[in-house]
Enzyme design. Structure first.
Site, PDB file in Angstrom:
ATOM      1  N   HIS A 169       0.806  -1.219   0.000  1.00 48.91           N
ATOM      2  CA  HIS A 169       0.000   0.000   0.000  1.00 48.91           C
ATOM      3  C   HIS A 169       0.841   1.273   0.000  1.00 48.91           C
ATOM      4  O   HIS A 169       0.316   2.375  -0.189  1.00 48.91           O
ATOM      5  CB  HIS A 169      -0.939  -0.004   1.215  1.00 48.91           C
ATOM      6  CG  HIS A 169      -2.297   0.531   0.910  1.00 48.91           C
ATOM      7  ND1 HIS A 169      -2.527   1.548   0.005  1.00 48.91           N
ATOM      8  CD2 HIS A 169      -3.532   0.182   1.377  1.00 48.91           C
ATOM      9  CE1 HIS A 169      -3.815   1.817  -0.066  1.00 48.91           C
ATOM     10  NE2 HIS A 169      -4.452   1.000   0.744  1.00 48.91           N
ATOM     11  N   ASP A 206      -2.144   1.917  -4.802  1.00 46.97           N
ATOM     12  CA  ASP A 206      -3.421   2.277  -4.189  1.00 46.97           C
ATOM     13  C   ASP A 206      -4.461   1.202  -4.492  1.00 46.97           C
ATOM     14  O   ASP A 206      -4.355   0.463  -5.489  1.00 46.97           O
ATOM     15  CB  ASP A 206      -3.913   3.622  -4.720  1.00 46.97           C
ATOM     16  CG  ASP A 206      -2.998   4.770  -4.317  1.00 46.97           C
ATOM     17  OD1 ASP A 206      -2.386   4.670  -3.234  1.00 46.97           O
ATOM     18  OD2 ASP A 206      -2.887   5.746  -5.080  1.00 46.97           O
TER      19      ASP A 206
END
Length: 435
Positions: free
Chosen positions: A407, A411
């Site tokens: 992450h 995204d």
């Protein structure tokens, strides 16, 4: 007689230490020149160490699983006469890192003597429950007492339990005035009552202590580093594989002398075709430098289960191969990994990893990222299930596709968008062969 100290050589990978995975010799063994001494592991490659001279093994650097620094002693060999000086110069020039000494260096350990000392000195007083268990076992080894018409003393609870188990209390030896549950347990565990067990029960096994070394330790370290440093998130979507499965069957029916296709080569083509629009997924992240490298070529890691544990051989430039070439290379690399012949180059440098459990794939997976990559893709099991199409129920071959991403770099929207692009190709397989 002289002693020859064989130091762990610089294997040429820029490493500072290596792990002893397996000894092929022990103290006292007589070895000839070029005999195999040990297997040592560096990163994901295992290297065989061979004897540079003939003689008798007198000391070892440690036990299997120990870490040895480059240039430090690996084994010490007692040789007849003096070691040839010219031979020693040749060995030193070739980075073998050996030296001759009259006495063993302090770091050397006589492993066999260590074991003997442990066996001689380790005689702790057994705990009371161990004594009771041993006594119960000895009592059970002797002929079971017969009930000569005397009344068996036991509580109603013990009687009911014995009746449920089908045990004759007349065969159970009491440690006190009456039979207790512990007496019944001893009879069941150590005596002739091992056949009397509740329905569905399984014989208890002894605890087994296994040292985590070699590939298993390397996997443990890599997985721990990945989960500790990477904020994972996973996304799963359902894909209709019916058309692709039909195409695969047609390709196999007309393959001639080419290899039989599994689903993986077709999936890899789809992965490579969809990646150019999502370069952030075919990337590696250097934590220390704070730099993400988006790779132009797809060097696809193939998670492969082996006898030593999980290994990840790499399909280099997968984007340049057709399905038949991919099928051949997948089989070659998988065999090399399982046989332990894969080279260091074949086990490093991946930019994205594909992990599949095949028919064991389950409903969904949340695979762990192969650091320093930023994504890993996990196809799951294909199952025929009902699906509503235009208001009608049809039997379709459906599969859940999982992806785990870093992450910090990827995204959630990007991961979902990539899976949708991949899904479109897999559900419209003719596009896999279109320019």
């Amino acid at each position: 007689m002289s002693k020859y100290t064989f130091n762990l050589p610089d294997i040429g990978e820029g490493i500072a230490e290596a792990e002893i995975v397996k000894w092929h010799i022990k103290i006292g063994d007589v070895v000839a020149e070029d005999d195999q001494l040990a297997d040592v592991m560096t990163d994901k490659a295992t290297v065989e160490m061979e004897a540079p001279v003939s003689g008798t093994i007198v000391a070892l650097a440690g036990e299997e699983g120990d870490i040895v620094a480059i240039g430090s002693m690996l084994v010490e060999i007692e040789v007849e006469g003096e070691v040839d000086a010219d031979k020693l110069e040749d060995l030193e020039a070739s980075d073998v890192g050996a030296s001759v000494s009259e006495e063993p260096e302090p770091v050397a350990r006589n492993v066999d003597q260590d074991i003997d000392k442990k066996e001689i000195n380790s005689s702790p007083t057994p705990p009371s429950d161990k004594i009771e268990a041993d006594e119960a076992a000895e009592a059970a080894d002797s002929p079971a007492p017969k009930n000569d018409g005397q009344k068996v003393l036991a509580t109603p609870a013990v009687r009911k339990r014995a009746a449920d188990l089908g045990v004759d209390l007349g065969q159970v030896k009491a440690q006190g005035e009456h039979i207790r549950h512990s007496d019944l347990d001893a009879y069941l565990n150590y005596g002739s009552g091992q056949g009397y067990r509740p329905a569905g029960s399984v014989q208890k096994r002894d605890d087994e202590v296994i040292k985590v070394i070699g590939m298993r330790r390397r996997i443990a370290q890599n997985m721990a580093e990945s989960k500790r440093n990477i904020p994972h998130f996973s996304y799963v979507d359902e894909i209709d594989m019916t058309e692709l499965e039909d195409m695969r069957a047609d390709l196999n029916a007309n393959r001639g002398d080419r290899p039989k296709l599994t689903m993986l080569p077709l999936m890899i083509v789809a992965i490579c075709k969809s990646l150019p629009e999502f370069p952030m997924l075919n990337a590696t992240y250097d934590d220390e430098a704070g730099v993400v490298t988006r790779h132009g070529a797809v060097h696809l890691g193939m998670a492969t289960q082996t006898g030593q544990g999980l290994m990840v051989p790499v399909l280099r430039d997968a984007q340049d191969m057709n399905v038949w070439q991919l099928a051949s290379e997948i089989a070659r690399l998988a065999n090399a990994a399982r046989e332990g012949t894969a080279t260091a180059k074949e086990l490093t440098g991946s930019t994205l990893t594909l992990t599949s459990l095949g028919p064991l794939g389950g409903i969904a997976t949340t695979p762990v990222i192969n650091r320093p990559e930023v994504a890993i893709i996990g196809p799951n099991k294909i199952v025929e299930r009902p699906m509503i199409i235009d208001g009608e129920i049809h039997a379709r071959k459906l599969m859940n596709l999982s992806i785990s991403c870093d992450h910090r770099v990827v995204d959630g929207y990007d991961a979902a968008s990539y899976v949708q692009a991949l899904k479109h190709l897999l559900e419209t397989p003719v596009l896999l062969f279109a320019d």
